[in-house]
Design an enzyme around this catalytic site. Structure first.
Site, PDB file in Angstrom:
ATOM      1  CG  ASP A 114      -1.601   1.244   1.494  1.00 28.95           C
ATOM      2  OD1 ASP A 114      -2.290   1.704   0.560  1.00 28.95           O
ATOM      3  OD2 ASP A 114      -1.479   1.811   2.595  1.00 28.95           O
ATOM      4  CG  ASP A 142      -1.233   7.818   0.324  1.00 30.91           C
ATOM      5  OD1 ASP A 142      -0.097   7.991  -0.160  1.00 30.91           O
ATOM      6  OD2 ASP A 142      -2.273   8.203  -0.243  1.00 30.91           O
TER       7      ASP A 142
HETATM    8 MG   LIG Z   1      -2.838   3.289   3.433  1.00 32.95          MG
END
Ligand SMILES: [Mg+2]
Ligand SMILES: [Zn+2]
Length: 193
Positions: free
Chosen positions: A9, A11
């Protein structure tokens, strides 16, 4: 021969969670991320970023910013002798914004559209792979693609783990302090094989 991958992932996992990264200056790598990805590179895992960027559909920033931020991410990692093998994003949202960004797409996590693309592009075996993220949706996504899921406690991780884990259909295979800690766990799994 198929490759193993670590899906990442973006952010809150690689960079500081700031709400939406609506300007290049808001992209700040978290500590030890360069080291962690360098280790994965050495272990010969393909490193692939899979990220939902609904801020595009919401009109918070142009799609071009996603690519600009991706380049900054690669440049920052390069200074730490680390690299990514791929990066895939979903700019859509099911009910906000205007088409084509407003759509019920297959690529928004936990949908698997982006993974299908990555698997084709890079010849990956998901069953030998890992997904690392800071939200329950990342863990669900990892499960859906047949990979092991690791929750990191950076970004939204701590709050997700503390307040929402009881609602998750799928539990993480491991909970790690941060990306580096997650990679250490992968290293242990690999040694035990
Ligand atoms: Mg995230
Ligand atoms: Zn999408």
């Amino acid at each position: 021969m198929k490759y193993r991958a670590v899906f990442l992932d973006r952010d809150g996992t690689l960079n500081e969670e700031m709400g939406y990264i609506n300007h290049i200056d808001r992209f700040i790598l978290l500590p030890r991320v360069g080291q962690a990805i360098r280790l994965l590179n050495q272990l010969e895992f393909k490193t692939v970023v899979i990220t939902n960027q609904s801020g595009v559909a919401r009109g918070y920033f142009p799609e071009s910013l996603v690519l600009f931020v991706h380049q900054k991410m690669l440049d920052l990692l390069k200074t730490e002798k680390a690299h990514l093998d791929g990066s895939y994003y979903c700019p859509h949202h099911p009910d906000i914004g205007v088409p084509p960004y407003r759509q019920n797409c297959r690529c928004r996590k936990p949908g698997t559209g982006l993974i299908e693309e990555a698997v084709r592009d890079l010849n990956l075996d998901c069953s030998q792979s890992y997904m690392i993220g800071d939200r329950g949706v990342d863990i669900q996504f990892g499960h859906q693609i047949g990979a092991k899921g690791i929750l990191v406690l950076t970004g939204y991780g701590k709050g997700e783990w503390e307040y929402y884990r009881d609602q998750w259909e799928v539990k993480p295979d491991h909970v790690a302090l941060d990306l580096y800690d997650a990679v250490q766990w992968i290293l242990q799994q690999e040694c035990g094989r």
